[in-house]
Design a protein around this motif. Structure first.
Motif, PDB file in Angstrom:
ATOM      1  N   GLN A  14       0.830  -1.210   0.000  1.00 42.70           N
ATOM      2  CA  GLN A  14       0.000   0.000   0.000  1.00 42.70           C
ATOM      3  C   GLN A  14       0.869   1.267   0.000  1.00 42.70           C
ATOM      4  N   THR A  42      -1.134   8.721   9.191  1.00 44.76           N
ATOM      5  CA  THR A  42      -2.341   7.923   9.384  1.00 44.76           C
ATOM      6  C   THR A  42      -3.404   8.776  10.064  1.00 44.76           C
ATOM      7  N   TYR A  43      -4.641   8.395   9.810  1.00 46.81           N
ATOM      8  CA  TYR A  43      -5.781   9.021  10.453  1.00 46.81           C
ATOM      9  C   TYR A  43      -6.748   7.894  10.790  1.00 46.81           C
ATOM     10  N   ASP A  44      -7.120   7.775  12.048  1.00 49.70           N
ATOM     11  CA  ASP A  44      -7.958   6.661  12.509  1.00 49.70           C
ATOM     12  C   ASP A  44      -7.368   5.311  12.078  1.00 49.70           C
ATOM     13  N   ASN A  45      -6.061   5.173  12.235  1.00 44.65           N
ATOM     14  CA  ASN A  45      -5.313   3.950  11.909  1.00 44.65           C
ATOM     15  C   ASN A  45      -5.349   3.571  10.433  1.00 44.65           C
ATOM     16  N   GLU A  46      -5.714   4.505   9.563  1.00 45.42           N
ATOM     17  CA  GLU A  46      -5.718   4.270   8.113  1.00 45.42           C
ATOM     18  C   GLU A  46      -4.613   5.107   7.478  1.00 45.42           C
ATOM     19  N   LEU A  47      -3.865   4.515   6.562  1.00 45.22           N
ATOM     20  CA  LEU A  47      -2.833   5.234   5.836  1.00 45.22           C
ATOM     21  C   LEU A  47      -3.471   6.313   4.969  1.00 45.22           C
ATOM     22  N   VAL A  48      -2.999   7.559   5.116  1.00 50.74           N
ATOM     23  CA  VAL A  48      -3.517   8.650   4.293  1.00 50.74           C
ATOM     24  C   VAL A  48      -2.414   9.358   3.516  1.00 50.74           C
ATOM     25  N   GLN A  72      -8.416  11.233   0.039  1.00 42.99           N
ATOM     26  CA  GLN A  72      -8.155  12.133   1.164  1.00 42.99           C
ATOM     27  C   GLN A  72      -7.514  13.456   0.738  1.00 42.99           C
TER      28      GLN A  72
END
Length: 153
Positions: A14, A42-48, A72
């Protein structure tokens, strides 16, 4: 958006796909990764987003890759990544932050200048020399790289 930006130690597929969105030259990315400082947002444990910083001169750090997940974008993540890069550079005694982008990368050019970077030069035919495939962006064939710099006081 309150991001968590931290060191990227294990590059996943990813991460790599995101890096390739910003720079489709896999060889250049691999070459840079060997001697760079790598970070992920990351934001809320998601890669951004991802950020790759490369020391190029004793007091100069270059942003060689900065990418934000397409869903994003336009939410201030790129701005926060550049602010992080500047803070990292200052904290590690760099006096200059540089970045290069395509002459057809209008959104990126706007962001970099908004963040205080100034145009210092053009690498003519950079993308035609260093890339095997023709790159089209904003309905224009990408040929030249614009170099920008921010002096850190």
């Amino acid at each position: 958006m309150n991001l968590n930006i931290g060191t990227l130690n294990n590059l996943t597929e990813q991460h790599y796909e995101l890096l390739l969105e910003a720079d489709p030259n896999k060889k250049l990315i691999s070459k840079h990764l060997q001697r760079s400082f790598c970070f992920e947002a990351t934001y809320d444990n998601e890669l951004v987003g991802v950020l790759i910083l490369l020391p190029t001169h004793p007091e100069t750090l270059e942003v060689v890759n900065i990418a934000v997940v397409s869903t994003q974008r336009n939410k201030g993540i790129g701005h926060q990544l550049l602010a992080f890069a500047e803070k990292y550079a200052r904290n590690n005694s760099y006096r200059c932050l540089e970045i290069g982008t395509g002459t057809t990368s209008f959104g990126q050019l706007y962001l970099y200048q908004k963040c205080g970077f100034r145009v210092v030069g053009v690498n003519q035919n950079f993308f035609t020399i260093h890339y095997d495939k023709e790159i089209t962006e904003n309905n224009l064939i990408l040929k030249d790289m614009i170099r920008l710099r921010k002096i850190l006081k």
